[in-house]
Design an enzyme around this catalytic site. Structure first.
Site, short mmCIF file in Angstrom:
data_model
loop_
_atom_site.label_atom_id
_atom_site.label_comp_id
_atom_site.label_asym_id
_atom_site.label_seq_id
_atom_site.Cartn_x
_atom_site.Cartn_y
_atom_site.Cartn_z
CG PHE A 91 -1.82 1.20 1.29
CD1 PHE A 91 -3.07 1.15 0.70
CD2 PHE A 91 -1.45 2.38 1.93
CE1 PHE A 91 -3.93 2.24 0.74
CE2 PHE A 91 -2.29 3.47 1.98
CZ PHE A 91 -3.54 3.40 1.38
CG ASP B 251 5.69 3.75 1.40
OD1 ASP B 251 5.73 4.41 2.46
OD2 ASP B 251 4.62 3.54 0.79
CE LYS C 266 0.23 5.45 7.67
NZ LYS C 266 -1.13 5.94 7.88
#
Length: 445
Positions: free
Chosen positions: A151, A260, A289
């Site tokens: 993702f 990522d 995040k």
């Protein structure tokens, strides 16, 4: 607090009222696990609008790594907000993004010179990575390799790399062209039906032998984009030598490696960035995040010679916002000062031990995996297939008992508490989780 306090069986009346208005007024394009309505948070504890108090095993999807409302972060936000909220890094300059960049180029993996680009989210950091990778080769390498099961975000470029669940892509085609997906190294459910280490990492050889030698010319591939630990796909940890072999393959053909770290970075695994566990230096690192404790901030850090897009080719009005950057600087300082990398490694190791003990007791736990405080517990049916019904029931039971925990992949419990959590607090959470799972087994099986 030492334990959750449930005064009104959740969702209570105020929570139900908010949920009803939310359903009426807000586009329901997201899937929530249960109707928790947050009111305030402190440390590893959260309170809902009905006065129930919960232990947080979720960190707002891996965001509040230093806990909720850490005093140092709150102070930094207040002080910066009083000085300046915005003037746009796109056309002018601030001090705080430069100060943050000085820190990031030191803690990100890689001993080479680096540069930084600021955005607003993880998806935007990935979008920047796509443009930097393609732009660096000035259009001569249009292809990007990504992994099925990973993702990377929901904006159109990031979505084109994402291949975690069909619902995330359904109805949005055509996506950005030139993206080729290969299987993620998911040893518990190997897509090639092989066993590690006897497989000799066929998942890497497959890329060369069946992708680069059959239909995608390697000299036209700009980048391989990967999650060091697949987050939404199920908290999947690749085998030990996978990234070393992947790096060798990328170097062989001059392909950039894009790491990522949106969910796995900023101390989540007991190191600043998860890829450090494997000793590989990526060319580009996407961060978001946990970087700013809940304020919007995405960052791309990369090799200076690769971060060479010309002026005017990419920018962001709100990227590098001074308040977000101030929060990020304070967040990184807290992680260092409170030794949260060490705490994540230590507490996470103990949690893994306890969960593996529970696995021996409960056959419905098929696999326990993770690093630091990024732990996945995969639930299975008696035949070994995923058990999403059991996951749903377990999470709902935990919610009603005062533990906020969510899932990943098809049927994996996702354990990602704030990095400040103590052994005593995580023991309480694991006790609730164990009871919730056993209760779910009596009703779902």
């Amino acid at each position: 607090m030492s334990r959750p306090e449930i005064r009104i069986t959740p969702p209570g009346p105020k929570a139900r009222e908010v949920a009803s208005k939310d359903s009426e007024l807000i586009m329901q394009s997201f899937a929530r696990w249960y109707p928790f309505v947050a009111k305030r948070g402190q440390g590893v504890w959260l309170e809902d609008v009905d006065g129930n108090k919960y232990l947080d095993f979720n960190s707002g999807i891996g965001v509040t790594n230093v806990g909720h409302a850490h005093p140092k972060v709150v102070k930094a936000i207040k002080e910066q907000a009083e000085r300046l909220l915005h003037y746009s890094l796109t056309d002018f300059l601030y001090e705080t993004p430069v100060q943050l960049a000085e820190k990031l180029v030191k803690i990100t993996p890689g001993s080479f010179p680096k540069k930084v680009f600021y955005a607003n989210s993880g998806a935007e950091a990935i979008e920047a990575a796509i443009k930097v990778a393609r732009g660096h080769f000035r259009g001569t390498r249009p292809y990007i390799i990504a992994f099925a099961g990973s993702f990377h975000g929901r904006t159109m470029g990031a979505l084109s790399l994402t291949a975690s669940k069909p619902v995330q892509r359904r109805g949005f085609a055509p996506l950005v062209p030139g993206v080729v997906h290969v299987p993620y190294p998911y040893c518990y459910r190997c897509p090639f039906r092989q066993k590690y280490p006897d497989c000799n990492l066929w998942c890497v050889d497959y890329i060369e032998e069946w992708v680069l030698k059959k239909y995608v010319p390697p000299e036209e591939v700009a980048a391989i984009v990967f999650e060091p630990i697949a987050g939404e796909g199920g908290y999947i940890v690749p085998p030990p030598d996978f990234f070393k072999r992947l790096k060798e393959l990328a170097d062989k053909y001059g392909i950039l490696l894009v790491d990522d770290e949106v969910q796995a970075g900023i101390g989540r695994t007991g190191k600043w960035f998860a890829i450090e566990h494997w000793g590989v230096e990526p060319d580009l690192v996407a961060i978001a995040k946990g970087i700013a404790s809940g304020l919007p901030l995405g960052v791309l850090v990369g090799r200076k010679d690769v971060m060479d897009l010309p002026p005017g080719s990419h920018a962001s009005t709100f990227g590098g916002n001074p308040v977000s950057c101030a929060a990020a600087i304070a967040t990184l300082e807290v992680i260092e000062e409170e030794r949260l990398l060490e705490n994540a490694a230590r507490v996470g190791e103990d949690a893994m031990r306890r969960l593996n003990e529970l696995k021996e007791e409960v056959p419905a736990i098929g696999d326990v995996r993770g690093k630091g405080l990024m732990i996945g517990v995969e639930l299975v049916k008696p035949d070994g297939s995923p058990n999403p019904e059991l996951l749903k029931a377990t999470l709902e039971n935990a919610f009603k008992s005062g533990l906020l925990v969510i899932g990943a992949g098809v049927s994996t419990i996702r354990i990602a508490p704030p990095l400040i959590i103590t052994k005593e607090e995580i023991d309480v959470g694991l006790e609730i989780l164990s009871d919730s799972l056993k209760k779910a087994l009596r009703t779902v099986g």
